[in-house]
Scaffold this motif. Structure first.
Motif, mmCIF file in Angstrom:
data_model
loop_
_atom_site.group_PDB
_atom_site.id
_atom_site.type_symbol
_atom_site.label_atom_id
_atom_site.label_comp_id
_atom_site.label_asym_id
_atom_site.label_seq_id
_atom_site.Cartn_x
_atom_site.Cartn_y
_atom_site.Cartn_z
ATOM 1 N N ALA A 136 44.396 -118.602 -50.884
ATOM 2 C CA ALA A 136 45.232 -119.824 -51.508
ATOM 3 C C ALA A 136 46.121 -120.019 -52.423
ATOM 4 O O ALA A 136 47.248 -120.357 -52.643
ATOM 5 C CB ALA A 136 44.172 -120.862 -51.316
ATOM 6 N N ALA A 137 45.393 -119.399 -53.547
ATOM 7 C CA ALA A 137 46.143 -119.318 -55.111
ATOM 8 C C ALA A 137 47.398 -118.459 -55.004
ATOM 9 O O ALA A 137 48.419 -118.947 -55.226
ATOM 10 C CB ALA A 137 45.195 -118.874 -56.056
ATOM 11 N N ILE A 138 47.223 -117.290 -54.168
ATOM 12 C CA ILE A 138 48.554 -116.489 -54.074
ATOM 13 C C ILE A 138 49.652 -117.176 -53.065
ATOM 14 O O ILE A 138 50.775 -117.155 -53.575
ATOM 15 C CB ILE A 138 48.076 -115.171 -53.515
ATOM 16 N N LEU A 139 49.099 -117.841 -51.958
ATOM 17 C CA LEU A 139 50.078 -118.452 -51.021
ATOM 18 C C LEU A 139 50.815 -119.577 -51.865
ATOM 19 O O LEU A 139 52.054 -119.847 -51.772
ATOM 20 C CB LEU A 139 49.470 -118.990 -49.905
ATOM 21 N N MET A 140 50.087 -120.429 -52.758
ATOM 22 C CA MET A 140 50.650 -121.585 -53.434
ATOM 23 C C MET A 140 51.680 -121.013 -54.463
ATOM 24 O O MET A 140 52.373 -121.856 -54.966
ATOM 25 C CB MET A 140 49.590 -122.501 -53.783
ATOM 26 N N VAL B 221 43.908 -121.659 -62.102
ATOM 27 C CA VAL B 221 42.685 -121.950 -61.919
ATOM 28 C C VAL B 221 42.002 -121.669 -60.673
ATOM 29 O O VAL B 221 40.792 -121.244 -60.482
ATOM 30 C CB VAL B 221 42.627 -123.518 -62.483
ATOM 31 N N LEU B 222 42.590 -121.875 -59.522
ATOM 32 C CA LEU B 222 42.279 -121.709 -58.409
ATOM 33 C C LEU B 222 41.725 -120.301 -58.031
ATOM 34 O O LEU B 222 40.825 -119.972 -57.546
ATOM 35 C CB LEU B 222 43.390 -122.078 -57.250
ATOM 36 N N ASN C 32 37.178 -125.411 -48.936
ATOM 37 C CA ASN C 32 37.699 -125.704 -50.136
ATOM 38 C C ASN C 32 38.892 -124.996 -50.612
ATOM 39 O O ASN C 32 39.455 -125.479 -51.234
ATOM 40 C CB ASN C 32 36.623 -125.461 -51.470
ATOM 41 N N GLY C 33 39.103 -123.646 -50.094
ATOM 42 C CA GLY C 33 40.212 -122.924 -50.361
ATOM 43 C C GLY C 33 41.269 -123.790 -49.661
ATOM 44 O O GLY C 33 42.389 -123.793 -50.289
#
Length: 218
Positions: free
Chosen positions: A34-38, A54-55, A195-196
Motif C-alpha cells: 500500500a505504501a509503495i503504490l500510494m 509511516v505506512l 488495514n493496508g
C-alpha cells in the motif's frame, strides 16, 4: 520493563519461535504494498509522502512484533500506528478542513484525551473492550464526516468509507481469540489486509481532496 519479555496474544502463535505466526507476519506485506503504490500517487504532496513513509513503517513494525513477540517489538508495532493517526489528523485539520496552524495542532493533540475517553468507556463493554482504543478512529472519522458533509461532501464520503473498512477490520481483529477453536490460524490476518487497504484509501482521500476541493493550506 523487560524489553525482551514475550507476549502471546494471538490465535496463530503456539510458541515463541520466530515463525510461530507466519501468516500474521507475512500479511504485513499489505502495508508495504500500500505504501509503495500510494507513494507514486502522492508525488506532489509532501504530507502524502510522509504518510506513505509511516505506512511503510507500520508494516515493518508489525512484522517485527509478529515474529519476535517481545516488548520492544510491540513498541515498534504500535508507535508507527499512533504516528500515522496523529499525522493524518493534522493533515485533515490543517490541509483539508483548513484550520489555522495553532488550531490544527491543538485539535491533533486533542486526540489523546479523546482516545483515552473512548478506551475507558468501551473497556467494560463485551467484545468492544478487546480493541477499545482502535474504535476511537472510526468514531472520529464519522464525526468529521457528519460535521463537514456539506462543506466537502466527497471527502466526507471518503471518511465514511474509511470508517466502514476500519470497523470491519477492528471486528475481525477482536474475533481472533474468540474464534481460535474454530479458526486456528486466527482472524488477525484480515486486520492486516484490511488495514493496508484502509490506510491507502485514507491517503487517497487526501489526494483526491487536494485535486477536487483544493484549499489555501493544501
Amino acid at each position: 520493563m523487560d524489553w525482551f519479555e514475550h507476549f502471546d496474544g494471538y490465535c496463530e502463535r503456539t510458541d515463541f519461535t520466530y515463525w510461530s505466526e507466519p501468516l500474521n507476519a507475512l500479511t504485513n506485506a499489505s502495508f508495504i504494498i500500500a505504501a509503495i503504490l500510494m507513494w507514486t500517487r502522492v508525488s506532489h504532496l509532501f504530507w502524502g509522502r510522509v504518510l506513505c513513509v509511516v505506512l511503510f513503517a507500520i508494516g515493518v513494525g508489525s512484522y517485527l512484533f509478529h515474529t519476535h513477540a517481545t516488548a520492544w517489538a510491540a513498541l515498534a508495532d504500535v508507535a508507527p500506528i499512533g504516528i500515522f493517526i496523529l499525522v493524518y489528523l493534522f493533515v485533515v485539520n490543517r490541509h483539508m478542513v483548513g484550520w489555522p496552524l495553532w488550531a490544527a495542532l491543538i485539535g491533533t493533540l486533542g486526540f489523546a484525551p479523546f482516545a483515552a475517553g473512548v478506551t475507558l468507556a468501551l473497556d467494560p463493554v463485551p467484545f468492544f473492550g478487546i480493541s477499545n482504543f482502535y474504535w476511537s478512529v472510526p468514531i472520529l472519522l464519522l464525526a468529521y464526516a457528519a460535521i463537514y458533509r456539506r462543506q466537502m461532501p466527497a471527502t466526507a464520503r471518503g471518511f465514511v468509507i474509511g470508517a466502514a473498512i476500519l470497523s470491519l477490520s477492528i471486528t475481525l481483529r477482536s474475533l481472533d481469540m474468540p474464534l481460535c477453536d474454530v479458526f486456528p490460524v486466527g482472524t488477525h490476518i484480515f486486520w492486516h489486509i484490511l488495514n493496508g487497504v484502509m490506510l491507502a484509501w485514507m491517503i487517497e482521500v487526501y489526494r483526491r481532496h487536494t485535486v477536487e476541493a483544493p484549499r489555501p493550506n493544501a
